[in-house]
Write a protein that holds these residues in place. Sequence first.
Motif, PDB file in Angstrom:
ATOM      1  N   ILE A  16      -4.100  -6.804  -1.577  1.00  0.00           N
ATOM      2  CA  ILE A  16      -2.849  -6.862  -2.336  1.00  0.00           C
ATOM      3  C   ILE A  16      -1.790  -7.767  -1.699  1.00  0.00           C
ATOM      4  O   ILE A  16      -0.868  -8.191  -2.374  1.00  0.00           O
ATOM      5  CB  ILE A  16      -2.261  -5.449  -2.611  1.00  0.00           C
ATOM      6  CG1 ILE A  16      -1.938  -4.704  -1.319  1.00  0.00           C
ATOM      7  CG2 ILE A  16      -3.185  -4.636  -3.478  1.00  0.00           C
ATOM      8  CD1 ILE A  16      -1.252  -3.356  -1.556  1.00  0.00           C
TER       9      ILE A  16
ATOM     10  N   LEU B  92      -1.333   9.908   2.034  1.00  0.00           N
ATOM     11  CA  LEU B  92      -2.431   9.335   1.252  1.00  0.00           C
ATOM     12  C   LEU B  92      -3.706  10.166   1.278  1.00  0.00           C
ATOM     13  O   LEU B  92      -4.348  10.368   0.250  1.00  0.00           O
ATOM     14  CB  LEU B  92      -2.715   7.909   1.748  1.00  0.00           C
ATOM     15  CG  LEU B  92      -1.640   6.903   1.355  1.00  0.00           C
ATOM     16  CD1 LEU B  92      -1.648   5.713   2.294  1.00  0.00           C
ATOM     17  CD2 LEU B  92      -1.842   6.432  -0.075  1.00  0.00           C
TER      18      LEU B  92
ATOM     19  N   ALA C 270      -0.595  -2.032   4.418  1.00  0.00           N
ATOM     20  CA  ALA C 270      -0.950  -1.508   5.749  1.00  0.00           C
ATOM     21  C   ALA C 270      -2.092  -0.494   5.672  1.00  0.00           C
ATOM     22  O   ALA C 270      -2.939  -0.434   6.559  1.00  0.00           O
ATOM     23  CB  ALA C 270       0.274  -0.865   6.405  1.00  0.00           C
ATOM     24  N   CYS C 271      -2.128   0.291   4.587  1.00  0.00           N
ATOM     25  CA  CYS C 271      -3.187   1.307   4.495  1.00  0.00           C
ATOM     26  C   CYS C 271      -4.557   0.647   4.314  1.00  0.00           C
ATOM     27  O   CYS C 271      -5.566   1.166   4.790  1.00  0.00           O
ATOM     28  CB  CYS C 271      -2.884   2.311   3.386  1.00  0.00           C
ATOM     29  SG  CYS C 271      -2.611   1.599   1.764  1.00  0.00           S
TER      30      CYS C 271
ATOM     31  N   ILE D 116       3.669   8.096   2.703  1.00  0.00           N
ATOM     32  CA  ILE D 116       2.930   8.721   1.597  1.00  0.00           C
ATOM     33  C   ILE D 116       1.717   9.434   2.205  1.00  0.00           C
ATOM     34  O   ILE D 116       0.996   8.860   3.027  1.00  0.00           O
ATOM     35  CB  ILE D 116       2.467   7.667   0.564  1.00  0.00           C
ATOM     36  CG1 ILE D 116       3.690   6.944  -0.012  1.00  0.00           C
ATOM     37  CG2 ILE D 116       1.664   8.314  -0.564  1.00  0.00           C
ATOM     38  CD1 ILE D 116       3.345   5.792  -0.928  1.00  0.00           C
TER      39      ILE D 116
ATOM     40  N   ARG E  59       3.801  -1.538  -1.492  1.00  0.00           N
ATOM     41  CA  ARG E  59       2.709  -2.527  -1.548  1.00  0.00           C
ATOM     42  C   ARG E  59       2.677  -3.428  -0.305  1.00  0.00           C
ATOM     43  O   ARG E  59       2.567  -4.644  -0.416  1.00  0.00           O
ATOM     44  CB  ARG E  59       2.838  -3.415  -2.806  1.00  0.00           C
ATOM     45  CG  ARG E  59       2.938  -2.672  -4.107  1.00  0.00           C
ATOM     46  CD  ARG E  59       1.607  -2.107  -4.576  1.00  0.00           C
ATOM     47  NE  ARG E  59       1.707  -1.621  -5.935  1.00  0.00           N
ATOM     48  CZ  ARG E  59       1.977  -0.353  -6.273  1.00  0.00           C
ATOM     49  NH1 ARG E  59       2.150   0.563  -5.344  1.00  0.00           N
ATOM     50  NH2 ARG E  59       2.063   0.005  -7.534  1.00  0.00           N
TER      51      ARG E  59
HETATM   52  S1  SF4 Z   1       0.590   3.357   0.339  1.00  0.00           S
HETATM   53 FE1  SF4 Z   1       1.961   2.954   2.068  1.00  0.00          FE
HETATM   54  S2  SF4 Z   1       0.711   1.702   3.468  1.00  0.00           S
HETATM   55 FE2  SF4 Z   1      -0.334   1.643   1.468  1.00  0.00          FE
HETATM   56  S3  SF4 Z   1       0.462  -0.201   0.471  1.00  0.00           S
HETATM   57 FE3  SF4 Z   1       1.759   1.511  -0.182  1.00  0.00          FE
HETATM   58  S4  SF4 Z   1       3.473   1.520   1.263  1.00  0.00           S
HETATM   59 FE4  SF4 Z   1       1.882   0.275   2.175  1.00  0.00          FE
END
Ligand code: SF4
Length: 477
Positions: free
Chosen positions: A150, A377, A316-317, A375, A313
């Motif tokens: 991305i 995740l 980093a994840c 977040i 966006r």
């Molecule tokens: S979830 Fe967090 S780390 Fe992943 S793209 Fe979005 S802001 Fe960045």
Amino acid sequence: MNAERQFRRAGARAAADAARQDFLRAGLAGYGHAAAGARRRFADWSAARDRCQEVKAEALAHLDAYLLRFEERVVARGGHVFWAETAAAARDYILGVARRHGARRVIKSKSMVSEEVRLTPALEAAGIATVETDLGEFIVQLRREPPFHIVTPAMHLRRGEIAALFQRELGAPPGADSAEELAGAARRALRDQFLAAEMGITGANFLIAEEGLVAITENEGNARLCSSLPRVHVVLTGLEKVLPRLADLGLFWPVLAAAGTGQPITCYNSLIGGPRQPEERDGPEEFHVVLLDNGRSALLADRERRDTLACIRCGACLNVCPVFHTIGGHAYGATYSGPIGAVLMPQLGGLERFGHLAFASSLCGACTEACPVKIDLHRHLIRNRRDAVAAGRGRRREGWAVRAWAWLAADPRRYQRAGAVLRRLLRVRRVLPGEGGMLDPLRPWTRARALPAPPAESFREWWRRRTAAPPARDSHD
Ligand code: SF4
């Protein structure tokens, strides 16, 4: 072929390509080192993440009011704001603007939302030539493939591959393969496009509610050209990109740069508030902002998942995800890949189509630790798994395997005996002809993975033997 089967095939193919994986891992590790360095430049990175989380939570809690404020400000400066409920509505509106201005050529800067609504194919189908101007996007457009990542769309390509592509598509001279020569070839190809385009399309990194400004951050200056050279500028963005105040950018711009590319701050940072004003010399005559919903309102209403809209966006994840490291971005077959893609796509594109992505995770939690807006995740991935299983998307064999495991693990003797049998079977497998071949029952697993040799004894056996043996004499006794 359904999306899950496609994902499995593409993932297995990518996982078997060790050379590409090494290349990818080296690139991602580079981003990891740079991001670690950039984070160290913050007086308190953890406090910065906490504050980012608070600000985004505040923006989402009052999103309706903030968006109306943003719209009011933009309209007051002569801009237009269109609320697009669906991807089709966004496409139709932008096509309408292009047709009204007789646009034959459109230049675009990088925008994942434009990928989400499939904007370029719609413009091209209407006879409007559409050129990506971000270098990575320009490269993948020439290859007729979607972005791989991305933030860095062409990170899967080696310099030699890009040089060959430019020779073929742009007539670049053979041997011109340094970074400078490649950037020069792209710049020469794009310059005329910038000057000839009637309409420019950009995304937005943030929408500043209080001042009614679109904030764009980039490294090449192409978004600035897309937004200022053509007569018409259209901003296409998700409606969740709101920050309440201009002052919030003082935190979010450096945090986004640090988490995404490891820079202290991205090279070009623009704030755009509307069309050219009477006292201004530059800028478009007409300015439109398309606010895309496309499932975001439903996410906002879902308290369990609302925080996924806080994503900035940064990528980093993806950069820390072991699954992304192994299969890369294209295998996901989705606009958003990696952990945030596996979390968002079932919500935006439907559980039916993307429910399987939640299972493409080791649940190690590295993504959650890396996320600058905190977040959660990996917990969202578990929730998506729960929903996928409830919707009948769980795989029956996995269910049996987990039940068998639970039965074995409930009794220590049973568990030890099963371990001994398994070790013996694995040893027998290794001496049978055709190990790893078509007749090997473990082939689906070992095709792209190494299976270590089973240990000769279990940990318990080793421990019993060790504690039963007389203690070794200390040589100093
Ligand atoms: S979830 Fe967090 S780390 Fe992943 S793209 Fe979005 S802001 Fe960045």
